[in-house]
Design a protein around this motif. Sequence first.
Motif, PDB file in Angstrom:
ATOM      1  N   ILE A 172       0.838  -1.246   0.128  1.00  0.00           N
ATOM      2  CA  ILE A 172       0.025  -0.003  -0.094  1.00  0.00           C
ATOM      3  C   ILE A 172       1.137   1.243   0.005  1.00  0.00           C
ATOM      4  O   ILE A 172       1.689   1.198   0.790  1.00  0.00           O
ATOM      5  N   VAL A 173       0.565   2.185  -0.688  1.00  0.00           N
ATOM      6  CA  VAL A 173       1.494   3.538  -0.895  1.00  0.00           C
ATOM      7  C   VAL A 173       1.495   4.082   0.676  1.00  0.00           C
ATOM      8  O   VAL A 173       0.418   4.069   1.230  1.00  0.00           O
ATOM      9  N   GLU A 174       2.573   4.645   0.735  1.00  0.00           N
ATOM     10  CA  GLU A 174       2.691   5.181   2.172  1.00  0.00           C
ATOM     11  C   GLU A 174       1.489   5.980   2.660  1.00  0.00           C
ATOM     12  O   GLU A 174       0.922   5.842   3.784  1.00  0.00           O
ATOM     13  N   GLU A 175       1.215   7.082   1.752  1.00  0.00           N
ATOM     14  CA  GLU A 175       0.269   7.925   2.318  1.00  0.00           C
ATOM     15  C   GLU A 175      -1.257   7.400   2.409  1.00  0.00           C
ATOM     16  O   GLU A 175      -2.191   8.133   2.745  1.00  0.00           O
ATOM     17  N   LYS A 176      -1.307   5.959   1.876  1.00  0.00           N
ATOM     18  CA  LYS A 176      -2.748   5.560   1.886  1.00  0.00           C
ATOM     19  C   LYS A 176      -2.641   4.583   3.298  1.00  0.00           C
ATOM     20  O   LYS A 176      -3.357   3.877   3.474  1.00  0.00           O
ATOM     21  N   ARG A 177      -1.591   4.309   3.938  1.00  0.00           N
ATOM     22  CA  ARG A 177      -1.374   3.161   4.944  1.00  0.00           C
ATOM     23  C   ARG A 177      -2.173   3.629   6.229  1.00  0.00           C
ATOM     24  O   ARG A 177      -2.339   4.801   6.423  1.00  0.00           O
ATOM     25  N   GLY A 178      -2.553   2.717   7.136  1.00  0.00           N
ATOM     26  CA  GLY A 178      -3.145   2.900   8.543  1.00  0.00           C
ATOM     27  C   GLY A 178      -4.513   3.036   8.148  1.00  0.00           C
ATOM     28  O   GLY A 178      -5.228   3.274   9.062  1.00  0.00           O
ATOM     29  N   ARG A 179      -5.165   2.602   6.996  1.00  0.00           N
ATOM     30  CA  ARG A 179      -6.841   2.643   6.785  1.00  0.00           C
ATOM     31  C   ARG A 179      -7.400   1.374   6.618  1.00  0.00           C
ATOM     32  O   ARG A 179      -8.324   1.384   6.013  1.00  0.00           O
ATOM     33  N   GLY A 180      -6.647   0.236   6.665  1.00  0.00           N
ATOM     34  CA  GLY A 180      -7.191  -0.945   6.637  1.00  0.00           C
ATOM     35  C   GLY A 180      -6.988  -1.586   5.102  1.00  0.00           C
ATOM     36  O   GLY A 180      -7.516  -2.427   4.757  1.00  0.00           O
ATOM     37  N   LEU A 181      -6.501  -0.722   4.250  1.00  0.00           N
ATOM     38  CA  LEU A 181      -6.361  -1.334   2.829  1.00  0.00           C
ATOM     39  C   LEU A 181      -5.797  -2.441   2.567  1.00  0.00           C
ATOM     40  O   LEU A 181      -5.886  -3.232   1.739  1.00  0.00           O
ATOM     41  N   GLY A 182      -4.632  -2.864   3.410  1.00  0.00           N
ATOM     42  CA  GLY A 182      -3.840  -4.039   3.166  1.00  0.00           C
ATOM     43  C   GLY A 182      -4.548  -5.240   3.437  1.00  0.00           C
ATOM     44  O   GLY A 182      -4.687  -6.026   2.632  1.00  0.00           O
ATOM     45  N   LYS A 183      -5.449  -5.066   4.538  1.00  0.00           N
ATOM     46  CA  LYS A 183      -6.332  -6.267   4.764  1.00  0.00           C
ATOM     47  C   LYS A 183      -7.466  -6.423   3.973  1.00  0.00           C
ATOM     48  O   LYS A 183      -7.773  -7.476   3.630  1.00  0.00           O
ATOM     49  N   LYS A 184      -7.969  -5.403   3.414  1.00  0.00           N
ATOM     50  CA  LYS A 184      -9.257  -5.508   2.316  1.00  0.00           C
ATOM     51  C   LYS A 184      -8.533  -5.867   1.181  1.00  0.00           C
ATOM     52  O   LYS A 184      -9.311  -6.588   0.411  1.00  0.00           O
ATOM     53  N   LEU A 185      -7.151  -5.474   0.582  1.00  0.00           N
ATOM     54  CA  LEU A 185      -6.593  -5.960  -0.428  1.00  0.00           C
ATOM     55  C   LEU A 185      -6.367  -7.463  -0.466  1.00  0.00           C
ATOM     56  O   LEU A 185      -6.913  -8.531  -1.313  1.00  0.00           O
ATOM     57  N   VAL A 186      -5.840  -7.833   0.746  1.00  0.00           N
ATOM     58  CA  VAL A 186      -5.632  -9.631   0.976  1.00  0.00           C
ATOM     59  C   VAL A 186      -6.902 -10.189   0.923  1.00  0.00           C
ATOM     60  O   VAL A 186      -6.863 -11.610   0.467  1.00  0.00           O
TER      61      VAL A 186
END
Length: 150
Positions: free
Chosen positions: A83-97
């Motif tokens: 996840i690009v740095e400016e979008k981290r900490g919003r749960g996007l990694g978990k949503k992606l996986v």
Amino acid sequence: MKPYEIRERDLLISDDPALLDRPLIHRFLSERSYWAKGLPREIVDRALEHSLCFGVYSAGRPAGFARVVTDFATFAWLADVFIVEEKRGRGLGKKLVTAVLAHPRLQGLRLFMLGTRDAQSLYARCGFKPLAFPERFMEIRSENSYKCGG
């Protein structure tokens, strides 16, 4: 084949290769990741062509990426998740996986693997566990083949 898409408000996760921002993916992998530092663009392009790729888009702008190397029958390897740095900490990694694991073409696989230096807790929340039999696994590692870290 129609692209696989997950939409949630201004968030889109898609396997549509036409949407991928290849320069951003190469830049992140070759400059920001610990596992692919210095990876040449032509190698990234070849990897993308031979993988099932997922882009994350927030308000239409690229926000993350993952790819799966698979035979679509028995085995898959999750790779290059970011996840690009400016979008981290919003749960996007978990949503992606979670979206990757729900992909219709990846259902019924016997084994889904990944490697990570620092994100075990993210992947554990998605169902991944440490290797049950690590003594059964081996590798051939070509040191400095692309002058990558890792």
